[in-house]
Design a protein around this motif. Sequence first.
Motif, mmCIF file in Angstrom:
data_model
loop_
_atom_site.group_PDB
_atom_site.id
_atom_site.type_symbol
_atom_site.label_atom_id
_atom_site.label_comp_id
_atom_site.label_asym_id
_atom_site.label_seq_id
_atom_site.Cartn_x
_atom_site.Cartn_y
_atom_site.Cartn_z
ATOM 1 N N HIS A 11 3.584 -15.682 -1.849
ATOM 2 C CA HIS A 11 4.203 -14.472 -2.377
ATOM 3 C C HIS A 11 5.073 -13.767 -1.332
ATOM 4 O O HIS A 11 4.731 -13.679 -0.151
ATOM 5 N N LYS A 12 6.189 -13.252 -1.805
ATOM 6 C CA LYS A 12 7.147 -12.594 -0.935
ATOM 7 C C LYS A 12 6.523 -11.389 -0.238
ATOM 8 O O LYS A 12 5.820 -10.596 -0.842
ATOM 9 N N ASN A 13 6.769 -11.284 1.060
ATOM 10 C CA ASN A 13 6.306 -10.167 1.893
ATOM 11 C C ASN A 13 4.784 -10.097 2.035
ATOM 12 O O ASN A 13 4.244 -9.069 2.463
ATOM 13 N N SER A 14 4.071 -11.173 1.677
ATOM 14 C CA SER A 14 2.610 -11.115 1.774
ATOM 15 C C SER A 14 2.131 -11.074 3.221
ATOM 16 O O SER A 14 1.007 -10.658 3.492
ATOM 17 N N GLU A 15 3.008 -11.479 4.162
ATOM 18 C CA GLU A 15 2.575 -11.513 5.563
ATOM 19 C C GLU A 15 2.147 -10.136 6.067
ATOM 20 O O GLU A 15 1.188 -10.014 6.833
ATOM 21 N N LYS A 16 2.819 -9.078 5.625
ATOM 22 C CA LYS A 16 2.448 -7.743 6.126
ATOM 23 C C LYS A 16 1.095 -7.314 5.584
ATOM 24 O O LYS A 16 0.348 -6.596 6.256
ATOM 25 N N TYR A 17 0.743 -7.789 4.387
ATOM 26 C CA TYR A 17 -0.557 -7.448 3.829
ATOM 27 C C TYR A 17 -1.672 -8.259 4.493
ATOM 28 O O TYR A 17 -2.779 -7.757 4.688
ATOM 29 N N ILE A 18 -1.361 -9.485 4.854
ATOM 30 C CA ILE A 18 -2.331 -10.280 5.623
ATOM 31 C C ILE A 18 -2.602 -9.601 6.957
ATOM 32 O O ILE A 18 -3.739 -9.537 7.420
ATOM 33 N N GLN A 19 -1.551 -9.091 7.577
ATOM 34 C CA GLN A 19 -1.712 -8.362 8.841
ATOM 35 C C GLN A 19 -2.638 -7.160 8.649
ATOM 36 O O GLN A 19 -3.561 -6.932 9.458
ATOM 37 N N LEU A 20 -2.454 -6.402 7.569
ATOM 38 C CA LEU A 20 -3.306 -5.242 7.305
ATOM 39 C C LEU A 20 -4.768 -5.651 7.102
ATOM 40 O O LEU A 20 -5.678 -4.992 7.594
ATOM 41 N N ILE A 21 -4.977 -6.730 6.359
ATOM 42 C CA ILE A 21 -6.338 -7.196 6.090
ATOM 43 C C ILE A 21 -7.038 -7.585 7.383
ATOM 44 O O ILE A 21 -8.171 -7.157 7.659
ATOM 45 N N LEU A 22 -6.366 -8.398 8.200
ATOM 46 C CA LEU A 22 -6.986 -8.850 9.447
ATOM 47 C C LEU A 22 -7.206 -7.679 10.404
ATOM 48 O O LEU A 22 -8.244 -7.607 11.087
ATOM 49 N N ASP A 23 -6.271 -6.758 10.452
ATOM 50 C CA ASP A 23 -6.444 -5.580 11.309
ATOM 51 C C ASP A 23 -7.639 -4.744 10.863
ATOM 52 O O ASP A 23 -8.441 -4.287 11.690
ATOM 53 N N ALA A 24 -7.772 -4.538 9.540
ATOM 54 C CA ALA A 24 -8.879 -3.730 9.018
ATOM 55 C C ALA A 24 -10.220 -4.399 9.286
ATOM 56 O O ALA A 24 -11.200 -3.735 9.661
ATOM 57 N N LEU A 25 -10.288 -5.700 9.098
ATOM 58 C CA LEU A 25 -11.559 -6.412 9.307
ATOM 59 C C LEU A 25 -11.932 -6.480 10.786
ATOM 60 O O LEU A 25 -13.115 -6.467 11.134
ATOM 61 N N GLN A 26 -10.930 -6.564 11.660
ATOM 62 C CA GLN A 26 -11.221 -6.639 13.089
ATOM 63 C C GLN A 26 -11.837 -5.344 13.625
ATOM 64 O O GLN A 26 -12.474 -5.344 14.676
ATOM 65 N N LYS A 27 -11.652 -4.256 12.896
ATOM 66 C CA LYS A 27 -12.262 -2.984 13.307
ATOM 67 C C LYS A 27 -13.753 -2.933 12.954
ATOM 68 O O LYS A 27 -14.470 -2.035 13.395
ATOM 69 N N GLU A 28 -14.191 -3.864 12.124
ATOM 70 C CA GLU A 28 -15.583 -3.902 11.695
ATOM 71 C C GLU A 28 -16.361 -4.930 12.519
ATOM 72 O O GLU A 28 -15.795 -5.819 13.140
ATOM 73 N N ASP A 29 -17.669 -4.792 12.486
ATOM 74 C CA ASP A 29 -18.528 -5.729 13.212
ATOM 75 C C ASP A 29 -18.808 -6.935 12.327
ATOM 76 O O ASP A 29 -19.902 -7.111 11.804
ATOM 77 N N VAL A 30 -17.776 -7.765 12.138
ATOM 78 C CA VAL A 30 -17.901 -8.930 11.264
ATOM 79 C C VAL A 30 -17.356 -10.167 11.964
ATOM 80 O O VAL A 30 -16.512 -10.083 12.864
ATOM 81 N N GLU A 31 -17.845 -11.308 11.536
ATOM 82 C CA GLU A 31 -17.327 -12.592 11.989
ATOM 83 C C GLU A 31 -16.310 -13.075 10.955
ATOM 84 O O GLU A 31 -16.639 -13.203 9.777
ATOM 85 N N ILE A 32 -15.091 -13.332 11.397
ATOM 86 C CA ILE A 32 -14.012 -13.745 10.506
ATOM 87 C C ILE A 32 -13.722 -15.230 10.709
ATOM 88 O O ILE A 32 -13.477 -15.673 11.830
ATOM 89 N N VAL A 33 -13.752 -15.981 9.605
ATOM 90 C CA VAL A 33 -13.448 -17.415 9.657
ATOM 91 C C VAL A 33 -12.372 -17.692 8.615
ATOM 92 O O VAL A 33 -12.547 -17.377 7.435
ATOM 93 N N ILE A 34 -11.254 -18.290 9.027
ATOM 94 C CA ILE A 34 -10.094 -18.483 8.167
ATOM 95 C C ILE A 34 -9.949 -19.959 7.809
ATOM 96 O O ILE A 34 -10.136 -20.839 8.655
ATOM 97 N N GLU A 35 -9.610 -20.214 6.547
ATOM 98 C CA GLU A 35 -9.379 -21.592 6.122
ATOM 99 C C GLU A 35 -8.318 -22.224 7.011
ATOM 100 O O GLU A 35 -7.310 -21.614 7.351
ATOM 101 N N GLU A 36 -8.550 -23.453 7.399
ATOM 102 C CA GLU A 36 -7.772 -24.122 8.446
ATOM 103 C C GLU A 36 -6.267 -24.125 8.178
ATOM 104 O O GLU A 36 -5.463 -23.729 9.029
ATOM 105 N N ASN A 37 -5.862 -24.560 7.007
ATOM 106 C CA ASN A 37 -4.433 -24.616 6.703
ATOM 107 C C ASN A 37 -3.805 -23.232 6.639
ATOM 108 O O ASN A 37 -2.658 -23.032 7.057
ATOM 109 N N PHE A 38 -4.566 -22.268 6.116
ATOM 110 C CA PHE A 38 -4.048 -20.907 6.003
ATOM 111 C C PHE A 38 -3.812 -20.311 7.385
ATOM 112 O O PHE A 38 -2.796 -19.635 7.612
#
Length: 294
Positions: A11-38
């Motif tokens: 989807h067009k311009n989805s990169e900025k929303y991915i940035q927001l998601i990863l930034d928001a999750l990194q502020k939390e005490d969580v382990e983040i694992v991303i699908e390899e191709n993604f």
Amino acid sequence: MKIGIYGQFYHKNSEKYIQLILDALQKEDVEIVIEENFLSIINEHQDITKNFSGFETFKKLDESYDLFFSIGGDGTILKSVTYVGGLNIPIVGINTGRLGFLSTIQKEKITESINLIMEGNYSISERGLLTITTSPESNEINSLNFALNEVAVNRKNTTSMIKVETLVNNKYLNSYWSDGLIVATPTGSTGYSLSCGGPVIDPSTNSVVITPIAPHNLTARPLVLPDNSTISLKVSGRGESFLVSLDSRIATLKNETTIIIKKADFTIKLVQLPEDSFIKTLRKKLLWGEDKRN
């Protein structure tokens, strides 16, 4: 808490929303694992300002995950279901696409939505699935023999109609002369089935709907059945084979193959925010109650 993340980046311009998601999750005490191709797509994209190459990756999930974030549209949710399967991992659908019946968290509210989820301020919408077996067995139908939206049979390599002989609980129902036939869950009732004239069904109901695709006999109408029904389909026609689809996955079967469709023995759990509901989604996505004459 361990969170898996998957997306297709269509989807067009989805990169900025991915940035927001990863930034928001990194502020939390969580382990983040991303699908390899993604993750490889994220790191190749010039509009992502941070280097996320240090994240762990997965090719398949296990029971250690607490949440699964699907970033995209409803098609991405359907693909996410193939990862989650029967693991009972709740899926958070973040809609960076267009319609979004399943991925209901809007991109404009990503940060506040993630905050609510991290606080546990959400509910679970449990969705039934369909599963299929074939006789004779097909090498193209593997362990991913389930569908959240629908199972459909369609003609292949021909402009002629096919005949779909249909039985319900071993009792003959009808032989549909048509372009094909859809067996949809309530979740899938707002997808392919709806475009072929099927009814909208609330996902909390225990039902399935049989919807013919461009039937020759105009009295062949969609039929709603209990979801504990066993539906058998046998296709014949001028071609030697036909198509069967399970959501977005397609296989080719030979004519006279019997397809047996049943309710799956597991469900998919979709995360729903407090202000969201199926009724609200219908009004918003189908523009019900809005006067467009002005």
